[in-house]
Design a protein around this motif. Structure first.
Motif, short mmCIF file in Angstrom:
data_model
loop_
_atom_site.label_atom_id
_atom_site.label_comp_id
_atom_site.label_asym_id
_atom_site.label_seq_id
_atom_site.Cartn_x
_atom_site.Cartn_y
_atom_site.Cartn_z
N PRO A 169 60.68 168.94 -39.48
CA PRO A 169 60.57 168.86 -40.67
C PRO A 169 61.30 170.07 -41.84
O PRO A 169 61.24 169.70 -42.90
N HIS A 170 62.08 170.74 -41.03
CA HIS A 170 62.62 171.84 -41.96
C HIS A 170 63.66 171.41 -43.04
O HIS A 170 64.48 170.50 -42.54
N THR A 171 63.74 171.96 -44.00
CA THR A 171 64.73 171.84 -45.05
C THR A 171 65.26 173.23 -45.46
O THR A 171 64.41 174.29 -45.59
N TRP A 172 66.54 173.46 -45.90
CA TRP A 172 66.91 174.23 -46.30
C TRP A 172 67.81 174.16 -47.48
O TRP A 172 68.97 174.46 -47.77
N ARG A 173 67.28 173.43 -48.51
CA ARG A 173 67.93 173.10 -49.75
C ARG A 173 68.24 174.15 -50.56
O ARG A 173 69.33 174.17 -51.59
N GLU A 174 67.60 175.34 -50.44
CA GLU A 174 67.89 176.49 -51.41
C GLU A 174 69.05 177.30 -50.99
O GLU A 174 69.69 178.09 -51.72
N THR A 175 69.67 176.74 -49.73
CA THR A 175 70.70 177.33 -49.32
C THR A 175 72.15 176.98 -50.27
O THR A 175 72.18 175.58 -50.25
N PRO A 176 72.94 177.87 -50.83
CA PRO A 176 73.97 177.08 -51.51
C PRO A 176 74.90 176.22 -50.59
O PRO A 176 75.13 176.74 -49.42
N ARG A 177 75.51 175.28 -51.27
CA ARG A 177 76.26 174.05 -50.51
C ARG A 177 77.73 174.74 -50.37
O ARG A 177 78.31 175.07 -51.07
#
Length: 335
Positions: A327-335
Motif C-alpha cells: 500500500p505504500h505511496t511516496w507522492r511527496e517525493t519530487p518527480r
C-alpha cells in the motif's frame, strides 16, 4: 484493427472494371486452429480474401492477375456451375472456383489451400458434410503433392513440422484417422520441433477418442489464452518491457513473452530457439535481472528503475509514486 479500401480494379480475364474491397491490414490475436485457420480478428476477414469480377465471373485473390488458363476455366461448364451453385454460400463457391483455377495449372498446394478455406466457410454455415469433403480433397492433394522446393521448406525453428500438423488435422477432421496416424509417425521420423511434437501427441489422442471437431494450437499446447494477453509474471521484467520495449532486441522481446507447455517429460518453454532458451535459463526473474544490468549499462541516462522505497518492487512506470505490491505511496517525493 482491420482496415480495407475500395478500389477500381480491372479484370485480367475480360477487362471489365469493378469496385472491389481490398484488405489493407488486419490484427491477429492468438494462435491459429490446428488446420491453419487464423484466430480472431483475421478469420473475420475471409470475405475479403477473394475478388469476383461481376462481368465474367472470374474469381481471384487479385483480379488484376490471371493464371495462364484462367479464361478457359472461367468459361467452362464446371466452373460456372460451381460459381452459381444455389445451395452453397457464395464465399464457399468462390473458394472452390479458385481451387478449380489452380487445379488447371497443376498448383496442387494452392488448390488444397483454397479447398481448406472453403471448409472453413462450410464450418461457419453448419455444412458438416461439405466441410468434411473439402478437407478430404485438400488432404488427398497434399498427400500426392510433389516434394517442396528447398526454399519452401523454410520454417521458423519452433514451427518446423507445422505443414505436417495441418495435414494431420485435415485427415482427422475428414474422419480419416488411420491415415492421420500414419502421417503423425512420418512427421516424427522426418523431424519436428518440440511444439509440433506436442501438437502431434494431441492429434493422436483426439483420433483415439474419435474426435473430429475443431481444436486450436493453444488447446494442443495446453495454453489457456494467447501469450500477449497473459501476464509476464515478473514485476521487474514487466516494468522493463512496459517502459523500455524499444530498447530490447527481438530475441529479448520473444523471451519476455514466452510461455511454457506441458509434455510427457514435464513443463518446458514453448521454443527450441537456443538464444531464447539461454536467456530463460534462470526463468523470467533471471531474464529481468539480466535486462536490468544490460539496459543500465548501455543506457544509463535513459533507463530508470523506479522501485518502491518500502518493499523494492518496481512501480508500473518511471514516474509512478504508488506501489502495486504494497500500500505504500511516496507522492511527496519530487518527480
Amino acid at each position: 484493427m482491420t482496415q480495407f479500401a475500395l478500389k477500381q480494379v480491372t479484370c485480367a480475364v475480360c477487362g471489365g472494371v469493378s469496385e472491389q474491397r481490398t484488405l489493407q491490414c488486419v490484427s491477429t490475436f492468438g494462435r491459429p486452429d490446428l488446420d491453419g485457420r487464423p484466430s480472431v480478428m483475421a478469420r473475420s476477414t475471409m470475405g475479403l480474401w477473394t475478388q469476383l469480377c461481376p462481368a465474367c465471373g472470374y474469381c481471384a485473390t487479385t483480379l488484376t492477375q490471371a493464371l495462364p488458363r484462367a479464361r478457359e476455366v472461367v468459361h467452362s461448364v464446371t466452373y460456372r456451375a460451381r460459381l452459381h451453385h444455389p445451395e452453397a454460400p457464395a464465399l464457399f463457391n468462390r473458394f472452390l472456383c479458385l481451387a478449380l483455377l489452380h487445379d488447371a495449372e497443376g498448383l496442387v498446394r494452392d488448390s488444397a489451400e483454397f479447398r481448406t478455406h472453403a471448409a472453413w466457410v462450410a464450418d461457419d454455415a453448419g455444412l458438416e458434410e461439405s466441410a468434411r469433403r473439402c478437407r478430404s480433397e485438400a488432404a488427398d492433394l497434399l498427400l500426392n503433392a510433389p516434394p517442396l522446393k528447398h526454399w519452401e521448406h523454410r520454417e521458423d525453428l519452433d514451427w518446423q513440422g507445422w505443414r505436417g500438423v495441418q495435414l494431420v488435422d485435415l485427415l482427422r477432421r475428414a474422419g480419416r484417422g488411420e491415415e492421420a496416424l500414419r502421417e503423425v509417425e512420418r512427421i516424427r521420423r522426418e523431424g519436428a520441433s518440440s511444439l509440433m511434437k506436442q501438437l502431434l501427441t494431441y492429434e493422436s489422442a483426439a483420433i483415439a477418442r474419435g474426435d473430429t471437431g475443431r481444436h486450436t494450437v493453444d488447446e494442443g499446447l495446453g495454453l489457456p489464452s494467447p501469450p500477449e494477453l497473459q501476464p509476464i509474471k515478473d514485476p521487474l521484467l514487466e516494468y522493463l518491457v512496459g517502459n523500455y520495449h524499444r530498447l530490447l532486441t527481438d530475441t529479448e522481446q520473444r523471451a519476455s513473452s514466452m510461455e511454457t507447455f506441458n509434455t510427457e517429460e514435464g513443463p518446458r518453454w514453448a521454443t527450441d530457439h537456443p538464444e531464447i532458451l539461454a536467456l530463460l535459463t534462470e526463468g523470467k526473474a533471471g531474464l529481468g535481472r539480466a535486462l536490468e544490468r544490460r539496459l543500465l549499462a548501455e543506457h544509463p541516462d535513459e533507463v530508470v528503475i523506479n522501485r518502491c522505497p518500502k518493499c523494492g518492487v518496481p512501480a508500473r512506470t518511471a514516474k509512478a509514486r504508488q506501489c502495486r505490491a504494497c500500500p505504500h505511496t511516496w507522492r511527496e517525493t519530487p518527480r
